[in-house]
Design an enzyme around this catalytic site. Sequence first.
Site, PDB file in Angstrom:
ATOM      1  N   ASP A 143      -9.319  11.298 -15.037  1.00 53.17           N
ATOM      2  CA  ASP A 143      -8.608  10.791 -16.218  1.00 53.17           C
ATOM      3  C   ASP A 143      -9.302   9.598 -16.886  1.00 53.17           C
ATOM      4  O   ASP A 143      -8.678   8.894 -17.677  1.00 53.17           O
ATOM      5  CB  ASP A 143      -7.159  10.407 -15.840  1.00 53.17           C
ATOM      6  CG  ASP A 143      -7.092   9.368 -14.744  1.00 53.17           C
ATOM      7  OD1 ASP A 143      -8.139   9.083 -14.111  1.00 53.17           O
ATOM      8  OD2 ASP A 143      -6.001   8.830 -14.503  1.00 53.17           O
ATOM      9  N   ARG A 176      -4.848  -1.041  -2.906  1.00 48.75           N
ATOM     10  CA  ARG A 176      -4.385  -1.374  -4.260  1.00 48.75           C
ATOM     11  C   ARG A 176      -3.854  -2.799  -4.135  1.00 48.75           C
ATOM     12  O   ARG A 176      -2.816  -3.007  -3.522  1.00 48.75           O
ATOM     13  CB  ARG A 176      -3.280  -0.410  -4.704  1.00 48.75           C
ATOM     14  CG  ARG A 176      -3.700   1.064  -4.740  1.00 48.75           C
ATOM     15  CD  ARG A 176      -2.627   1.903  -5.396  1.00 48.75           C
ATOM     16  NE  ARG A 176      -2.776   3.326  -5.139  1.00 48.75           N
ATOM     17  CZ  ARG A 176      -3.535   4.163  -5.856  1.00 48.75           C
ATOM     18  NH1 ARG A 176      -4.246   3.710  -6.852  1.00 48.75           N
ATOM     19  NH2 ARG A 176      -3.579   5.450  -5.574  1.00 48.75           N
ATOM     20  N   ASP A 222      -8.821   4.189 -12.957  1.00 47.09           N
ATOM     21  CA  ASP A 222      -8.338   3.434 -14.104  1.00 47.09           C
ATOM     22  C   ASP A 222      -7.875   2.005 -13.756  1.00 47.09           C
ATOM     23  O   ASP A 222      -8.302   1.027 -14.371  1.00 47.09           O
ATOM     24  CB  ASP A 222      -7.185   4.289 -14.669  1.00 47.09           C
ATOM     25  CG  ASP A 222      -6.463   3.637 -15.787  1.00 47.09           C
ATOM     26  OD1 ASP A 222      -7.020   3.642 -16.886  1.00 47.09           O
ATOM     27  OD2 ASP A 222      -5.364   3.127 -15.548  1.00 47.09           O
ATOM     28  N   GLY A 231      -7.038   4.770  -5.202  1.00 46.73           N
ATOM     29  CA  GLY A 231      -7.004   5.975  -4.362  1.00 46.73           C
ATOM     30  C   GLY A 231      -8.410   6.416  -3.996  1.00 46.73           C
ATOM     31  O   GLY A 231      -9.286   6.468  -4.856  1.00 46.73           O
ATOM     32  N   ARG A 256      -1.939  11.845 -11.407  1.00 44.21           N
ATOM     33  CA  ARG A 256      -1.287  10.663 -12.003  1.00 44.21           C
ATOM     34  C   ARG A 256      -0.579  11.102 -13.283  1.00 44.21           C
ATOM     35  O   ARG A 256       0.387  11.826 -13.189  1.00 44.21           O
ATOM     36  CB  ARG A 256      -2.303   9.537 -12.221  1.00 44.21           C
ATOM     37  CG  ARG A 256      -1.715   8.158 -12.102  1.00 44.21           C
ATOM     38  CD  ARG A 256      -2.802   7.099 -12.020  1.00 44.21           C
ATOM     39  NE  ARG A 256      -3.767   7.187 -13.064  1.00 44.21           N
ATOM     40  CZ  ARG A 256      -3.769   6.449 -14.155  1.00 44.21           C
ATOM     41  NH1 ARG A 256      -2.869   5.513 -14.312  1.00 44.21           N
ATOM     42  NH2 ARG A 256      -4.685   6.603 -15.065  1.00 44.21           N
ATOM     43  N   HIS A 272      -1.418  14.491  -0.569  1.00 44.73           N
ATOM     44  CA  HIS A 272      -2.663  13.779  -0.280  1.00 44.73           C
ATOM     45  C   HIS A 272      -3.750  14.641   0.350  1.00 44.73           C
ATOM     46  O   HIS A 272      -4.888  14.178   0.469  1.00 44.73           O
ATOM     47  CB  HIS A 272      -2.367  12.562   0.602  1.00 44.73           C
ATOM     48  CG  HIS A 272      -1.685  11.466  -0.153  1.00 44.73           C
ATOM     49  ND1 HIS A 272      -0.343  11.504  -0.440  1.00 44.73           N
ATOM     50  CD2 HIS A 272      -2.169  10.331  -0.725  1.00 44.73           C
ATOM     51  CE1 HIS A 272      -0.024  10.418  -1.135  1.00 44.73           C
ATOM     52  NE2 HIS A 272      -1.104   9.695  -1.327  1.00 44.73           N
ATOM     53  N   ASP A 286      -8.499  12.366 -10.203  1.00 47.02           N
ATOM     54  CA  ASP A 286      -7.690  12.717 -11.378  1.00 47.02           C
ATOM     55  C   ASP A 286      -8.499  13.130 -12.613  1.00 47.02           C
ATOM     56  O   ASP A 286      -7.955  13.738 -13.533  1.00 47.02           O
ATOM     57  CB  ASP A 286      -6.798  11.529 -11.779  1.00 47.02           C
ATOM     58  CG  ASP A 286      -5.857  11.101 -10.673  1.00 47.02           C
ATOM     59  OD1 ASP A 286      -5.546  11.946  -9.811  1.00 47.02           O
ATOM     60  OD2 ASP A 286      -5.436   9.927 -10.666  1.00 47.02           O
ATOM     61  N   THR A 292     -12.268   8.934  -8.726  1.00 44.91           N
ATOM     62  CA  THR A 292     -10.865   9.349  -8.673  1.00 44.91           C
ATOM     63  C   THR A 292     -10.806  10.866  -8.756  1.00 44.91           C
ATOM     64  O   THR A 292     -11.606  11.469  -9.478  1.00 44.91           O
ATOM     65  CB  THR A 292     -10.028   8.744  -9.823  1.00 44.91           C
ATOM     66  OG1 THR A 292      -8.766   9.432  -9.895  1.00 44.91           O
ATOM     67  CG2 THR A 292     -10.697   8.853 -11.176  1.00 44.91           C
TER      68      THR A 292
HETATM   69  O1  F6P Z   1      -5.266   8.300  -8.575  1.00 45.39           O
HETATM   70  C1  F6P Z   1      -5.389   9.142  -7.472  1.00 45.39           C
HETATM   71  C2  F6P Z   1      -4.032   9.576  -6.962  1.00 45.39           C
HETATM   72  O2  F6P Z   1      -4.232  10.466  -5.894  1.00 45.39           O
HETATM   73  C3  F6P Z   1      -3.114  10.194  -8.008  1.00 45.39           C
HETATM   74  O3  F6P Z   1      -3.410  11.539  -8.266  1.00 45.39           O
HETATM   75  C4  F6P Z   1      -1.772   9.978  -7.373  1.00 45.39           C
HETATM   76  O4  F6P Z   1      -0.758   9.939  -8.358  1.00 45.39           O
HETATM   77  C5  F6P Z   1      -1.920   8.631  -6.701  1.00 45.39           C
HETATM   78  O5  F6P Z   1      -3.315   8.454  -6.490  1.00 45.39           O
HETATM   79  C6  F6P Z   1      -1.201   8.517  -5.377  1.00 45.39           C
HETATM   80  O6  F6P Z   1      -1.370   7.229  -4.921  1.00 45.39           O
HETATM   81  P1  F6P Z   1      -1.031   6.744  -3.437  1.00 45.39           P
HETATM   82  O7  F6P Z   1      -2.087   7.308  -2.526  1.00 45.39           O
HETATM   83  O8  F6P Z   1      -1.078   5.264  -3.508  1.00 45.39           O
HETATM   84  O9  F6P Z   1       0.308   7.297  -3.103  1.00 45.39           O
END
Ligand code: F6P
Length: 326
Positions: A133, A75, A106, A14, A175, A256, A131, A129
């Site tokens: 985390d 990803r 992560d 992300g 997350r 987002h 998050d 990130t």
């Molecule tokens: O890791 C960053 C993040 O924004 C998380 O907070 C969220 O769960 C995830 O990515 C969402 O991923 P995507 O943009 O692939 O839907």
Amino acid sequence: MKTIKCVGILTSGGDSPGMNAAIRAVTRTAIFNGLKVKGIMRGFKGLIDDEILDFKTNNVSNIIQQGGTILKTARSKEFETKEGRRRAHETMLRHKMDALVIIGGDGSLTGARIFASEFDIPIVGIPGTIDNDLYGTDTTIGYDTALNTIMWAVDRLRDTASSHERLFFVEVMGRNAGFLALNGAIATGCEAAIIPEIATEVDQLADLIENGFRKDKNSSIVLVAESEVTGGAMGMAARVKKEYPQFDSRVTILGHIQRGGSPTAYDRIVASRMGRAAVEALLDGQRNVMIGLDDETLVHVPFSQAIRDDKPIDRDLLKTVRILSI
Ligand code: F6P
């Protein structure tokens, strides 16, 4: 140990505000030290598919203030396979890359760790990130900007929540972690933060209502961390409808929007410091470490530590939310 002459840089997972500031810092520090820089597009996917650009200082001009990532991100499922990683390594050899700087969360650092050990590649990670985390660092690039975006949004919700005297559940990202929810709740004066870290210990919704929630307040906003264990904001609202029908609740999922926007000064400064530190770590012979920030000091955190999934929240902050919301 082989001398590093050329470093590849990529962003993965992300996106987060401040990644561009980190790309700029890595590129310029590497060039300052006489290295060549390759910009790898679309994360590990671009490394597999040979999407490589020669980066000069002007490739990173005027990007420090931009959200997102100029290198794009992805990803990659293919990078999870041995064949995918073999192809990624071939691209590195073709472009004479001796080392990598990976900016991501992560999942990205987990992939980096496997790749580094399979092909003996010097890799340094930068925590990117929203998050927050990753273990071993007080903050991650983008976390502060996301907190400010949450604050901006919740301040607006407060106007309508108090006009209608309503209960709002606002879902924030993270997350499986509650950092955004917890500190977001403090920054916006929320009545509670519902977070996954304590979800199996206490019924946070019952706790909130039984502790005098809404006694003499004309609105209540509760931040809920997205997660299967909390059930998210929708899960909370469904429970309220069934178990506490006297309350008229509303749900807002920030989604987002939390990942966008121009990075805050804090994120730009952290990203710039970490970007420089990543290149200097490689030149000092460091491998398989993530750059972290410990009490304002830059530190090297082994990948194996950084990707532990149990970064603790400060439980005392929950108490702060409770005391300040009476
Ligand atoms: O890791 C960053 C993040 O924004 C998380 O907070 C969220 O769960 C995830 O990515 C969402 O991923 P995507 O943009 O692939 O839907």
